[in-house]
Design a protein around this motif. Structure first.
Motif, PDB file in Angstrom:
ATOM      1  N   TYR A 169     -68.902 -60.582 -21.798  1.00  0.00           N
ATOM      2  CA  TYR A 169     -69.313 -61.762 -22.657  1.00  0.00           C
ATOM      3  C   TYR A 169     -69.513 -61.287 -24.239  1.00  0.00           C
ATOM      4  O   TYR A 169     -69.726 -60.263 -24.438  1.00  0.00           O
ATOM      5  N   HIS A 170     -69.068 -62.269 -25.097  1.00  0.00           N
ATOM      6  CA  HIS A 170     -69.189 -62.157 -26.329  1.00  0.00           C
ATOM      7  C   HIS A 170     -70.751 -62.822 -26.735  1.00  0.00           C
ATOM      8  O   HIS A 170     -70.989 -64.159 -26.785  1.00  0.00           O
ATOM      9  N   ILE A 171     -71.546 -61.723 -26.894  1.00  0.00           N
ATOM     10  CA  ILE A 171     -72.982 -62.247 -27.374  1.00  0.00           C
ATOM     11  C   ILE A 171     -73.332 -62.103 -28.592  1.00  0.00           C
ATOM     12  O   ILE A 171     -73.562 -61.151 -29.112  1.00  0.00           O
ATOM     13  N   THR A 172     -73.660 -63.155 -29.243  1.00  0.00           N
ATOM     14  CA  THR A 172     -73.755 -63.343 -30.614  1.00  0.00           C
ATOM     15  C   THR A 172     -75.479 -62.935 -30.902  1.00  0.00           C
ATOM     16  O   THR A 172     -76.156 -62.732 -30.161  1.00  0.00           O
ATOM     17  N   ASP A 173     -75.914 -62.694 -32.250  1.00  0.00           N
ATOM     18  CA  ASP A 173     -77.349 -62.504 -32.619  1.00  0.00           C
ATOM     19  C   ASP A 173     -77.987 -63.631 -32.234  1.00  0.00           C
ATOM     20  O   ASP A 173     -79.178 -63.392 -32.006  1.00  0.00           O
ATOM     21  N   GLU A 174     -77.443 -64.965 -32.363  1.00  0.00           N
ATOM     22  CA  GLU A 174     -78.505 -65.978 -32.074  1.00  0.00           C
ATOM     23  C   GLU A 174     -78.475 -66.026 -30.468  1.00  0.00           C
ATOM     24  O   GLU A 174     -79.885 -66.508 -30.247  1.00  0.00           O
ATOM     25  N   TYR A 175     -77.681 -65.712 -29.798  1.00  0.00           N
ATOM     26  CA  TYR A 175     -77.919 -65.690 -28.518  1.00  0.00           C
ATOM     27  C   TYR A 175     -78.865 -64.610 -27.935  1.00  0.00           C
ATOM     28  O   TYR A 175     -79.981 -64.860 -27.046  1.00  0.00           O
ATOM     29  N   LEU A 176     -78.877 -63.437 -28.827  1.00  0.00           N
ATOM     30  CA  LEU A 176     -79.868 -62.549 -28.368  1.00  0.00           C
ATOM     31  C   LEU A 176     -81.314 -62.833 -28.799  1.00  0.00           C
ATOM     32  O   LEU A 176     -82.265 -62.681 -28.301  1.00  0.00           O
ATOM     33  N   ASP A 177     -81.483 -63.664 -29.986  1.00  0.00           N
ATOM     34  CA  ASP A 177     -82.778 -64.237 -30.503  1.00  0.00           C
ATOM     35  C   ASP A 177     -83.335 -65.130 -29.198  1.00  0.00           C
ATOM     36  O   ASP A 177     -84.376 -65.058 -28.733  1.00  0.00           O
ATOM     37  N   ASN A 237     -74.631 -70.335 -20.895  1.00  0.00           N
ATOM     38  CA  ASN A 237     -73.417 -68.959 -20.636  1.00  0.00           C
ATOM     39  C   ASN A 237     -72.799 -68.686 -21.774  1.00  0.00           C
ATOM     40  O   ASN A 237     -72.201 -69.523 -22.604  1.00  0.00           O
ATOM     41  N   PRO A 238     -72.708 -67.330 -22.129  1.00  0.00           N
ATOM     42  CA  PRO A 238     -71.929 -67.017 -23.354  1.00  0.00           C
ATOM     43  C   PRO A 238     -70.551 -67.129 -23.211  1.00  0.00           C
ATOM     44  O   PRO A 238     -69.957 -67.070 -22.082  1.00  0.00           O
ATOM     45  N   LYS A 239     -69.664 -67.079 -24.470  1.00  0.00           N
ATOM     46  CA  LYS A 239     -68.405 -66.991 -24.111  1.00  0.00           C
ATOM     47  C   LYS A 239     -67.850 -65.642 -23.666  1.00  0.00           C
ATOM     48  O   LYS A 239     -68.494 -64.652 -23.855  1.00  0.00           O
ATOM     49  N   ILE A 240     -66.800 -65.732 -23.015  1.00  0.00           N
ATOM     50  CA  ILE A 240     -66.267 -64.533 -22.518  1.00  0.00           C
ATOM     51  C   ILE A 240     -65.262 -63.850 -23.481  1.00  0.00           C
ATOM     52  O   ILE A 240     -64.917 -64.203 -24.120  1.00  0.00           O
ATOM     53  N   LYS A 268     -81.242 -65.552 -14.910  1.00  0.00           N
ATOM     54  CA  LYS A 268     -82.396 -66.345 -15.994  1.00  0.00           C
ATOM     55  C   LYS A 268     -81.964 -66.586 -17.287  1.00  0.00           C
ATOM     56  O   LYS A 268     -82.412 -67.464 -17.706  1.00  0.00           O
ATOM     57  N   VAL A 269     -81.674 -65.510 -18.034  1.00  0.00           N
ATOM     58  CA  VAL A 269     -81.149 -65.461 -19.341  1.00  0.00           C
ATOM     59  C   VAL A 269     -80.129 -66.620 -19.493  1.00  0.00           C
ATOM     60  O   VAL A 269     -80.259 -67.502 -20.404  1.00  0.00           O
ATOM     61  N   PHE A 270     -79.165 -66.625 -18.782  1.00  0.00           N
ATOM     62  CA  PHE A 270     -78.037 -67.755 -18.592  1.00  0.00           C
ATOM     63  C   PHE A 270     -78.719 -68.994 -18.736  1.00  0.00           C
ATOM     64  O   PHE A 270     -78.076 -70.060 -19.261  1.00  0.00           O
ATOM     65  N   GLN A 271     -79.531 -69.104 -17.657  1.00  0.00           N
ATOM     66  CA  GLN A 271     -80.070 -70.337 -17.220  1.00  0.00           C
ATOM     67  C   GLN A 271     -80.839 -70.881 -18.413  1.00  0.00           C
ATOM     68  O   GLN A 271     -80.765 -72.095 -18.688  1.00  0.00           O
TER      69      GLN A 271
END
Length: 543
Positions: free
Chosen positions: A179-187, A342-345, A335-338
């Protein structure tokens, strides 16, 4: 009512030889000439026999063996000798306090170093890329812990929270490389971390235990440094003019009068020293509080806070947390995805390295409990209680180097009462004129330092964090190299910094050098440690 300062000579020297009528032969000044020369002064102009003493300004103006120049030289000598005695006595206490600090500092830093080394040795084989690609996160943690222990203005709880946050962000990305996980997603993920508990109960449990242990250890180590610094400063306080006169009368005026073999009364010595060290004696109450507080915190370190187990096993708790994240990877990810979507592939393929590195390795935790018990025992044995109180009976075998082959004569009739300890009790001191309305400001400042340190130890005893201002913080480029620059340690979470403004209480800079366990046993005897600084000085004067 003030007693006549020289009344004691009429009582203590009642049977001493005195000059008779004007036709009597003048007594020889051979003894005082010998003493004067032994002190490094020229014998030029020193009388061979007694002369009239109208010129004297400190000693009684009867027949004397001292000229004005000799009296002045003896007065300066008595001052320098007494101050040297004070400094030497202070050094004895300083050396012991410093040795105690170095012993504990060496023990504590050794615990931290062994934990860090165990992590570096075991984690590469245990976690592979999970560790090798995130080594800096672990190094930064231990650097922050060391900086906190040394007194830097770090909020320890925030530093630990920052470590777990950074570790979670790195590991989550490594465990989900597809997955391509951005800083915003990590926040977003971090906001849900408290609810999902990806590391289990380890972060909360370690934060509680490590915070209490580090607070106690840091305060305990600094308590010895503050105590040593106070002793040093107090030992360097100059004598007042009135004290110098009293010391001169005690040490050298008897020689000028031809009474080298007559020793001063014990109570007379006590009053001189109590008057000279009136301000120093006021330290006693706060000094006792500091020593008692150190013992209480030492018991916490060895007992409820269990520093040995907490600090020595930090690497094991981190391993436990990572293992918990690995074992619950799928449920935590779901749980995080929920919660965050879902982050981008990612276009990059999945690595099989993480799948290979999931085995657990038993980490060794070597106990240093025995060494800790010894260090705490040293503290409770050498509590330095009563350092500043002037007590005891003095040994009076010699007076200011004025030994003589003649039999020593003692007289014990000294009527004035012995004064109490401290400035307020010197209002009627018969030997030293003391202005009780003008306390010494240097000593008052040191009393305040003792109060501040005792308060910090009290907070540490109940697990409350305290701030120190590290004297080395203002020296850019200094230090042992363990510090972590703010632009590195706070890179990802600068929005939640782990630093805050400290209270302005400067502490002595630590040397950074520990001592071996064997050398920590080579402490001065309990007898030496329980002697007061004033007692040692007075013992030299009145013997």
């Amino acid at each position: 009512m003030r007693f006549f300062p020289w009344g004691f000579w009429l009582l203590c020297v009642a049977s001493a030889p005195v000059r008779g009528d004007s036709g009597s032969k003048a007594r020889s000044c051979a003894e005082v000439r010998q003493l004067y020369g032994a002190k490094g002064f020229s014998l030029s102009g020193v009388p061979q026999a007694e002369i009239s003493g109208e010129h004297l300004r400190i000693c009684p103006q009867g027949y004397t063996c001292c000229t004005s120049e000799m009296e002045e030289n003896f007065a300066n000598k008595s001052r320098s000798e007494f101050e040297a005695m004070m400094k030497e006595a202070g050094r004895s206490v300083q050396m012991t306090l410093t040795a105690q600090h170095r012993s504990f500092d060496s023990y504590f830093q050794d615990l931290l170093n062994k934990s860090e080394k165990a992590l570096y040795d075991a984690f590469p084989s245990m976690y592979g890329e999970l560790y090798t690609q995130n080594m800096k996160v672990f190094k930064d943690l231990y650097s922050e812990l060391r900086r906190y222990y040394r007194g830097s203005n770090i909020n320890l709880e925030e530093a630990l929270n920052e470590f777990w946050t950074r570790l979670l962000e790195r590991l989550f990305k490594l465990m989900n490389p597809q997955y391509h996980i951005t800083d915003e997603y990590l926040d977003c993920m971090v906001k849900h971390a408290e609810q999902h508990k990806p590391f289990g109960e380890v972060p909360r449990d370690l934060k509680v235990k490590a915070t209490r242990a580090f607070i106690a250890a840091r305060s305990y180590a600094q308590g010895f440094l503050v105590g040593s610094d106070v002793v040093k400063k107090v030992s360097q306080v100059s004598l007042s003019h009135e004290c110098t006169r009293a010391i001169m009368k005690l040490m050298y005026c008897p020689h000028c009068r031809g009474m080298s073999s007559v020793k001063p009364c014990n109570n007379y010595c006590l009053n001189v020293v109590k008057g000279c060290l009136a301000n120093q004696a006021d330290l006693n109450t706060e000094w006792k509080y500091l020593m008692d507080s150190l013992i209480v915190v030492a018991d916490r370190i060895d007992g409820p806070y269990n520093v040995d187990a907490v600090i020595g096993t930090i690497h094991m708790r981190i391993s436990e947390a990572i293992s918990n994240l690995q074992e619950n990877k799928d449920s935590i990810t779901a749980k995080v995805f929920q919660g965050c979507g879902n982050p981008k592939i990612s276009i990059k393929g999945s690595s099989s390295e993480d799948k290979k590195r999931t085995r657990k390795v038993a980490l060794e935790a070597k106990s240093s409990a025995q060494a800790l018990e010894m260090l705490v025992t040293d503290t409770t044995d050498y509590s330095f209680s009563g350092v500043w109180v002037i007590t005891g009976v003095w040994n009076r075998e010699s007076l200011a180097g004025g030994e003589t082959s003649k039999p020593v004569t003692f007289f014990h009739s000294y009527l004035p009462e012995v004064m109490g300890d401290g400035l307020a009790n010197q209002i009627n001191n018969p030997e030293v004129e003391v202005d009780i309305t003008k306390p010494d400001m240097t000593i008052r400042q040191q009393i305040m330092q003792l109060k501040i340190m005792t308060n910090r130890l009290g907070n540490a005893n109940i697990g409350n964090d305290v701030d120190f201002q590290d004297a080395s913080d203002d020296m850019s480029g200094s230090g042992s190299g363990d510090s972590c620059p703010d632009d590195v340690c706070g890179k990802r979470l600068s929005k939640s910094p782990s630093t805050r403004q400290p209270e302005t209480h400067a502490i002595p800079k630590q040397s950074g050098h520990g001592v071996s366990e064997a050398s920590s046993r080579s402490l001065p005897s309990a007898f030496l440690l329980l002697l007061s600084v004033a007692f040692i000085a007075a013992q030299h004067l009145c013997r």
